[in-house]
Every structure is written in C-alpha cells, then in structure tokens.
Design a protein around this motif. Structure first.
Motif: not given
Length: 158
Positions: A6-12, A55-59, A71-73, A103-109
């Motif tokens: 799941t996407p999550e803020r990096v500061d949680t 809009p610049t990325g996703q974690f 995790c991954g970004g 890895l697949g979910h990061l590619e989708d993101a």
C-alpha cells in the motif's frame, strides 16, 4: 500467508522504521559492521525522501500477515523515467515470496505516475537485489547518475 502493498507517507511510524532498517542494512553491509543509530540518523537526514509522494513519486509499504515487512519507492526523473529506490525486505521476511510482488507494485506505481521506463542504481555487493532485478527483466544500462555508492545501473521498459 498474505502480502499487501500500500502507498504510505514516508513519515508514518511503520515507513520510518522500515527506512531506518533499510539504511542500517545497506550501510552496515558497506561498512562491514553494524551502523549506529547516529549514523542512520545522519544518512536519512536530507535524503530527499519527501519526493516519494505524488506527483513526483510514490512510497509503498509491504506487509506480511499485517506486519510491516518491507518498502520501496519510485521517483520520477523526467516525463519518461522513474527511478526505483529503497527497495527492502526485512531479513525475517525474505524467502516468503514478497520481493517480486513488491517490485511489480512499484512498477505499477511508476506507470500510474506516467513513467515508461524504470531505472535504478545499486552496489555490486548487494547481490540479492541485483539477482531480483535481473530475474524480473532489468538489464544493465550505462550510468545515468553518479554518486559514491553507485556501481551498477539497471533499466527496464514498463
């Protein structure tokens, strides 16, 4: 045995703990000794992780049976390319089938952000990561950036 991504803020709290574990792992391997808490703090200070949000990325946070496991970004470099970064599974969760789906979910993101190509840089000693990338279609490419811990670069069309 269930994995979720799941996407999550990096500061949680979970994301922060995973980023600290990631940095401790890669720094400790590089230094051939455990990284101290102060070294981890220093390494994470000003590391640009705030860009890993739309809009610049996703974690993403990977959870195994509900527990934070990895995790991954992805970070947009330009209109066509996204960089894969901070891909990590805690050691106790390795071998449980989570790395490939992460890895697949990061590619989708990256696709959702508009990227057509994924690139990454890593070190030669991170053999597990390099094996993961090549197993999932990444091929060595010319250097697209430079830095003290960058020894090999990979890319893949999305």
């Amino acid at each position: 045995m269930t994995w979720t991504f799941t996407p999550e803020r990096v500061d949680t709290p979970d994301a922060t703990a995973l980023r600290r574990d990631y940095y401790g792992d890669v720094a400790g391997r590089y230094w051939r000794r455990p990284a101290t808490e102060a070294e981890i703090d220093e390494g994470l200070n000003g590391d640009g992780v705030e860009l890993l949000a739309p809009p610049t990325g996703q974690f993403l946070v990977a959870r195994y049976e509900g527990e934070p496991a990895g995790c991954g970004g992805v970070l947009l470099l330009d209109a066509e390319r996204a960089e894969l970064t901070r891909v990590f599974l805690r050691h106790t969760y390795r071998g449980k089938g989570g790395a490939g789906p992460l890895l697949g979910h990061l590619e989708d993101a990256a696709r959702v952000l508009g990227a057509r190509r994924m690139v990454l840089n890593t070190r030669l000693d991170l053999v597990e990561a390099r094996a993961l990338y090549t197993r999932h279609g990444y091929a060595e490419i010319p250097a697209y950036c430079t830095g003290p811990y960058m020894e090999i670069w990979y890319g893949k069309e999305l």
